[in-house]
Design a protein around this motif. Structure first.
Motif, PDB file in Angstrom:
ATOM      1  N   ARG A  69      28.825  56.946  36.487  1.00 59.00           N
ATOM      2  CA  ARG A  69      27.683  55.733  36.144  1.00 59.00           C
ATOM      3  C   ARG A  69      28.894  54.616  35.893  1.00 59.00           C
ATOM      4  O   ARG A  69      29.562  54.755  34.987  1.00 59.00           O
ATOM      5  CB  ARG A  69      27.129  56.250  34.890  1.00 59.00           C
ATOM      6  N   LYS A  81      29.887  52.655  32.429  1.00 57.42           N
ATOM      7  CA  LYS A  81      29.372  53.362  31.402  1.00 57.42           C
ATOM      8  C   LYS A  81      30.363  54.336  30.707  1.00 57.42           C
ATOM      9  O   LYS A  81      30.003  55.283  29.723  1.00 57.42           O
ATOM     10  CB  LYS A  81      28.038  54.248  31.663  1.00 57.42           C
ATOM     11  N   TYR A 105      31.591  57.002  32.255  1.00 52.33           N
ATOM     12  CA  TYR A 105      30.942  58.386  32.566  1.00 52.33           C
ATOM     13  C   TYR A 105      31.405  58.811  33.875  1.00 52.33           C
ATOM     14  O   TYR A 105      31.285  58.160  34.801  1.00 52.33           O
ATOM     15  CB  TYR A 105      29.495  58.507  32.431  1.00 52.33           C
TER      16      TYR A 105
END
Length: 103
Positions: A78, A81, A83
């Motif tokens: 992502r 983010k 992630y």
């Protein structure tokens, strides 16, 4: 002569003498197995199509080996983010040789 079979949720077009890697089935190496989910059988211009299976059609095959396919790498991310997730998967298979097609 060729046939279209269904095994392991997939469909394969096969002919006598071919080697094929299918989803893993519980069978010993060297054991002869029968595949009875035959969707169609053809030879030259003639073809028999089942509804959904061809009646009386049987495929005989010999189990050659069991193994695992190459690794499939899965990468999820992502943006912005922080992630990232990495994952891998190796699917098991059974290699068979088609011995005979009976329609």
């Amino acid at each position: 002569m060729y046939a279209v079979i269904k095994t392991g949720g997939k469909q394969y077009r096969i002919a006598t003498g071919e080697k094929l890697k299918i989803e893993q089935i519980p069978a010993e190496i060297g054991q002869e197995i029968t595949l009875d989910e035959v969707l169609s059988v053809g030879e030259g211009d003639q073809i028999k199509i089942g509804t959904p299976h061809v009646d009386g059609a049987v495929i005989k095959a010999t189990v050659l080996a069991h193994g695992r396919h190459d690794k499939v790498k899965i990468f999820k991310m992502r943006r912005r983010k922080h992630y990232q997730k990495r994952q891998g998967h190796r699917q098991n298979y059974t290699e068979i040789r088609i011995e005979s097609i009976t329609a």
